[in-house]
Write a protein that holds these residues in place. Structure first.
Motif, mmCIF file in Angstrom:
data_model
loop_
_atom_site.group_PDB
_atom_site.id
_atom_site.type_symbol
_atom_site.label_atom_id
_atom_site.label_comp_id
_atom_site.label_asym_id
_atom_site.label_seq_id
_atom_site.Cartn_x
_atom_site.Cartn_y
_atom_site.Cartn_z
ATOM 1 N N THR A 189 32.598 43.843 36.820
ATOM 2 C CA THR A 189 32.348 42.346 36.603
ATOM 3 C C THR A 189 33.729 41.635 37.294
ATOM 4 N N LEU A 244 39.710 38.188 38.307
ATOM 5 C CA LEU A 244 39.955 39.231 37.441
ATOM 6 C C LEU A 244 38.808 39.986 37.429
ATOM 7 N N TYR A 245 38.941 41.501 37.816
ATOM 8 C CA TYR A 245 37.838 42.450 38.046
ATOM 9 C C TYR A 245 37.979 43.313 36.658
ATOM 10 N N THR A 246 36.964 43.346 35.801
ATOM 11 C CA THR A 246 36.929 44.189 34.759
ATOM 12 C C THR A 246 35.827 45.508 35.309
ATOM 13 N N SER A 293 34.083 48.817 34.168
ATOM 14 C CA SER A 293 33.570 49.558 33.188
ATOM 15 C C SER A 293 33.996 50.776 32.797
ATOM 16 N N ARG A 344 45.441 46.590 33.092
ATOM 17 C CA ARG A 344 45.179 47.063 31.958
ATOM 18 C C ARG A 344 44.366 48.480 32.098
ATOM 19 N N GLU A 400 38.482 53.099 31.612
ATOM 20 C CA GLU A 400 38.543 51.669 32.020
ATOM 21 C C GLU A 400 39.257 50.988 32.520
ATOM 22 N N MET A 423 41.117 47.049 34.348
ATOM 23 C CA MET A 423 41.166 45.707 34.604
ATOM 24 C C MET A 423 42.070 45.507 35.803
#
Length: 147
Positions: A22, A32-34, A36, A79, A138, A140
């Protein structure tokens, strides 16, 4: 600046309930890229090996695919979350001695991170989305465009 979802084609078939990545714009120049949680399903064959060591490699390879797709480097990770099945830890420690699982996981992820040390949390879990999975990672990341 809407939030968008991304599914790198090289990860295999997209999951029906969530995207692999996302992207949330923070400003005109930062996003910001999250990513999964990536499980140990080989993106080419769709298979999952039964051992923790091989599963770690596949999870990290899947994270590499996600990072490459968004043109991110490991130093962009802000993260990193570990999810390790408790029974996998217990089995490896019983086979190789107490602390073996943590040494294997920490060593493999540490090498993969190439010296980068983002905020992280190591979670021992009692189950995963499928019993065959022993680990999941996962991440970030924040990317900033130069003016």
């Amino acid at each position: 600046m809407p939030v968008t979802t991304i599914d790198p084609p090289t990860l295999g078939k997209p999951h029906p309930l969530y995207a692999a990545i996302t992207a949330a714009p923070l400003s005109p120049t930062s996003t910001l890229y999250t990513i999964s949680g990536q499980v140990a399903e080989d993106p080419v064959t769709g298979t999952t090996p039964p051992d923790l060591s091989s599963q770690l490699d596949i999870c990290l390879r899947r994270l590499d695919i996600c990072l490459e797709h968004i043109n991110a480097k490991k130093v962009d990770i802000t993260r990193f979350m570990y999810y390790i099945k408790q029974s996998a830890i217990e089995d490896l420690d019983a086979e190789r001695g107490n602390g073996s699982a943590l040494k294997l996981i920490g060593g493999r992820v540490g090498m993969w991170m190439e010296g980068h040390r983002p905020a992280s949390c190591y979670n021992r879990v009692f189950g995963m989305s499928d019993d065959k999975f022993l680990c999941e990672f996962e991440a970030m990341a924040v990317l900033t465009k130069e003016h």
